[in-house]
Write an enzyme that holds these catalytic residues in place. Sequence first.
Site, PDB file in Angstrom:
ATOM      1  N   GLU A 184      11.153   2.567  -8.366  1.00 38.33           N
ATOM      2  CA  GLU A 184      10.117   3.312  -7.648  1.00 38.33           C
ATOM      3  C   GLU A 184      10.391   3.244  -6.140  1.00 38.33           C
ATOM      4  OE1 GLU A 184       6.013   1.809  -7.339  1.00 38.33           O
ATOM      5  OE2 GLU A 184       5.358   3.802  -7.943  1.00 38.33           O
ATOM      6  N   LYS A 208     -12.081  -5.033  -3.063  1.00 38.19           N
ATOM      7  CA  LYS A 208     -11.052  -5.532  -2.133  1.00 38.19           C
ATOM      8  C   LYS A 208     -10.097  -4.352  -1.889  1.00 38.19           C
ATOM      9  CE  LYS A 208      -7.296  -7.369  -0.518  1.00 38.19           C
ATOM     10  NZ  LYS A 208      -6.810  -6.182   0.185  1.00 38.19           N
ATOM     11  N   GLU A 236      -3.232  -0.658 -13.250  1.00 38.61           N
ATOM     12  CA  GLU A 236      -2.517   0.616 -13.094  1.00 38.61           C
ATOM     13  C   GLU A 236      -1.462   0.404 -12.027  1.00 38.61           C
ATOM     14  OE1 GLU A 236      -2.403   3.147 -14.859  1.00 38.61           O
ATOM     15  OE2 GLU A 236      -4.123   2.729 -16.134  1.00 38.61           O
TER      16      GLU A 236
HETATM   17  P1  NAP Z   1       0.107  -3.467  -3.604  1.00 34.63           P
HETATM   18  O1  NAP Z   1       0.919  -3.974  -2.493  1.00 34.63           O
HETATM   19  O2  NAP Z   1       0.320  -4.020  -4.961  1.00 34.63           O
HETATM   20  O3  NAP Z   1      -1.406  -3.658  -3.162  1.00 34.63           O
HETATM   21  C1  NAP Z   1      -2.487  -3.211  -3.966  1.00 34.63           C
HETATM   22  C2  NAP Z   1      -3.711  -4.035  -3.657  1.00 34.63           C
HETATM   23  O4  NAP Z   1      -3.482  -5.380  -4.101  1.00 34.63           O
HETATM   24  C3  NAP Z   1      -4.035  -4.138  -2.161  1.00 34.63           C
HETATM   25  O5  NAP Z   1      -5.427  -4.154  -1.992  1.00 34.63           O
HETATM   26  C4  NAP Z   1      -3.425  -5.486  -1.793  1.00 34.63           C
HETATM   27  O6  NAP Z   1      -3.998  -6.094  -0.649  1.00 34.63           O
HETATM   28  C5  NAP Z   1      -3.783  -6.277  -3.035  1.00 34.63           C
HETATM   29  N1  NAP Z   1      -3.026  -7.521  -3.198  1.00 34.63           N
HETATM   30  C6  NAP Z   1      -1.878  -7.904  -2.613  1.00 34.63           C
HETATM   31  N2  NAP Z   1      -1.529  -9.151  -3.039  1.00 34.63           N
HETATM   32  C7  NAP Z   1      -2.474  -9.536  -3.918  1.00 34.63           C
HETATM   33  C8  NAP Z   1      -2.688 -10.692  -4.705  1.00 34.63           C
HETATM   34  N3  NAP Z   1      -1.848 -11.708  -4.695  1.00 34.63           N
HETATM   35  N4  NAP Z   1      -3.788 -10.734  -5.493  1.00 34.63           N
HETATM   36  C9  NAP Z   1      -4.659  -9.720  -5.541  1.00 34.63           C
HETATM   37  N5  NAP Z   1      -4.512  -8.585  -4.816  1.00 34.63           N
HETATM   38  C10 NAP Z   1      -3.437  -8.497  -4.025  1.00 34.63           C
HETATM   39  O7  NAP Z   1       0.270  -1.865  -3.759  1.00 34.63           O
HETATM   40  P2  NAP Z   1       0.171  -0.770  -2.617  1.00 34.63           P
HETATM   41  O8  NAP Z   1       1.385  -0.864  -1.767  1.00 34.63           O
HETATM   42  O9  NAP Z   1      -1.172  -0.829  -1.973  1.00 34.63           O
HETATM   43  O10 NAP Z   1       0.218   0.577  -3.467  1.00 34.63           O
HETATM   44  C11 NAP Z   1       1.395   1.186  -3.881  1.00 34.63           C
HETATM   45  C12 NAP Z   1       1.655   0.894  -5.344  1.00 34.63           C
HETATM   46  O11 NAP Z   1       0.507   1.258  -6.093  1.00 34.63           O
HETATM   47  C13 NAP Z   1       2.781   1.712  -5.931  1.00 34.63           C
HETATM   48  O12 NAP Z   1       3.565   0.893  -6.761  1.00 34.63           O
HETATM   49  C14 NAP Z   1       2.071   2.773  -6.758  1.00 34.63           C
HETATM   50  O13 NAP Z   1       2.820   3.284  -7.831  1.00 34.63           O
HETATM   51  C15 NAP Z   1       0.886   2.027  -7.221  1.00 34.63           C
HETATM   52  N6  NAP Z   1      -0.197   2.912  -7.604  1.00 34.63           N
HETATM   53  C16 NAP Z   1      -0.437   3.076  -8.929  1.00 34.63           C
HETATM   54  C17 NAP Z   1      -1.438   3.936  -9.335  1.00 34.63           C
HETATM   55  C18 NAP Z   1      -1.735   4.129 -10.789  1.00 34.63           C
HETATM   56  O14 NAP Z   1      -2.781   4.665 -11.108  1.00 34.63           O
HETATM   57  N7  NAP Z   1      -0.864   3.702 -11.675  1.00 34.63           N
HETATM   58  C19 NAP Z   1      -2.213   4.624  -8.382  1.00 34.63           C
HETATM   59  C20 NAP Z   1      -1.926   4.422  -7.041  1.00 34.63           C
HETATM   60  C21 NAP Z   1      -0.918   3.552  -6.654  1.00 34.63           C
HETATM   61  P3  NAP Z   1      -3.265  -5.974   0.786  1.00 34.63           P
HETATM   62  O15 NAP Z   1      -3.265  -4.536   1.110  1.00 34.63           O
HETATM   63  O16 NAP Z   1      -4.120  -6.806   1.653  1.00 34.63           O
HETATM   64  O17 NAP Z   1      -1.882  -6.530   0.592  1.00 34.63           O
END
Ligand code: NAP
Length: 489
Positions: free
Chosen positions: A391, A181, A256
């Site tokens: 963040e 996904k 993560e």
């Molecule tokens: P996000 O909004 O949490 O989304 C991540 C993924 O989760 C997307 O595919 C999103 O789908 C999906 N998602 C959203 N709601 C969900 C739910 N209720 N159940 C299951 N999946 C769901 O994060 P992002 O904005 O894409 O990424 C930025 C964040 O990722 C930052 O906080 C960054 O620090 C973190 N990050 C961490 C790492 C690490 O290794 N620690 C690496 C990269 C990024 P949709 O796009 O359709 O909403």
Amino acid sequence: MSTPQAQPATPHFANYINGEWVTSSKTFESRNPANTDEVIGVFSKATTADMERAANAAEAALPGWASMPAPARGNILYKAADILEKKFDQLGAEMTREEGKTLPEAKGEVRRAINIFRYFAGEGSRLDGVMVPSERERVHVFAIRKPIGVVGLVTPWNFPIAIPAWKMAPALICGNTIIVKPASVAPLSAWRLVEALHEAGAPKGVVNFVAGSGGELGAALVNAKPVKAISFTGSNDIGHWIHQEASKRRLRIQLEMGGKNPTIVLADADLKMAVENVVNAAFFSTGQKCTATSRAIVEEGIYNKFVEAVVERTKSLKVGDGMKPGIEIGPCVDEGQMDTVLKYIEIGRKESGEPKCGGKRLTGDGYDKGYFVEPTVFADVKPEHTIAREEIFGPVLAITRARDFEDAMRIANDTPFGLSSSIQTSNLSKMFDYVYRAEAGLLTINLPSAGVEYQLPFGGTKDSSFGPKEQGPAALDFYSDYKTVYVKY
Ligand code: NAP
């Protein structure tokens, strides 16, 4: 009279379920954040019924895939890597257009994904178990690895090909079947990985790709009966939600999440190198790396010189469309992310004072159709200020003054996050002190805080992460389980 130019049709990308490309009546668009007039692709928007179908297909494919010799599974990953290699330039350009990072950064990430596929393909011939002597006579004991089953892989937009690759490849080599996904703002790069696996001959149902709103599909994934594990990378809020829901079903989970990564700069550091490392880690990829430096904690003796040099270097960064040669910083990934960055800049202004450089959305020629924000440096930020605690995930650096090494260590560790951390110093004793005391899963010394390699464990501590590490040999521990055997002979 000029001849009207035929406009190329916008490509449509279907979901991939049970070995077939499946379209939906509903769709969503992915647009170029450097030029929002440009639609990168139209994607089929999956429904919860599609998610269930994908989970059932993955379950049906499991016995065949799990019993295939692991080196044969590896051959499919090798073939997929070769297919990706042939499209190397295309994949790099697509990623720049869908996510905004510069073309050299995007190509570097494509290279990493190919290397990851090859690395885990090789693991197919090395998957080890445990073999130790028994305490008993004429008893032979050993443990073999077995797959966990159907695994859901939920990925973010900021590394749109590397993160899906570093989840898909170890999951597959261990014999699991998968549902991918991807993030809705940048799903194309992950789609290309799935396409490559399809072309490489992955049996039907082994790999499934379900794009669409995470808010709508998340519960369907977590509650799909065949799913036995979820690996998630993204924000803390969603990670915590998955943790709660998946724990009800006792799923194996790996999370993560966010960071607030510090770089400590000591007075004995090589100033030029420290400035380059901090600017690189804070602003490249528009500060949208989970391992980006968002806090520089600088020892008194070098503070003024460091701030001056960082501001000068930051002002020289070239911001623009990442497809153009010479551009160093691209746009924020979408309007929501840009608004978040601008909101935090305003908070910073109120709490920490006017930024030393940057602080605005870029407008005018070449900028109006994109989400460009000036790389922004705040100085004299107190550790308790919001921009030093939360963040932001954008091109904003908060510089904080530290009295000495001890003070810097205290400030660096005073955060609920623990993803990456860095120190710039020439003092060997302090380096090791730092290694043992820094509260983060990924440490760098005299390097930027961002920039990891796939052959080592990856992941954080504290609120940044939950569960076993990703990448390197550690990845196999999440995606496999042991079966222990005692034999009397
Ligand atoms: P996000 O909004 O949490 O989304 C991540 C993924 O989760 C997307 O595919 C999103 O789908 C999906 N998602 C959203 N709601 C969900 C739910 N209720 N159940 C299951 N999946 C769901 O994060 P992002 O904005 O894409 O990424 C930025 C964040 O990722 C930052 O906080 C960054 O620090 C973190 N990050 C961490 C790492 C690490 O290794 N620690 C690496 C990269 C990024 P949709 O796009 O359709 O909403």
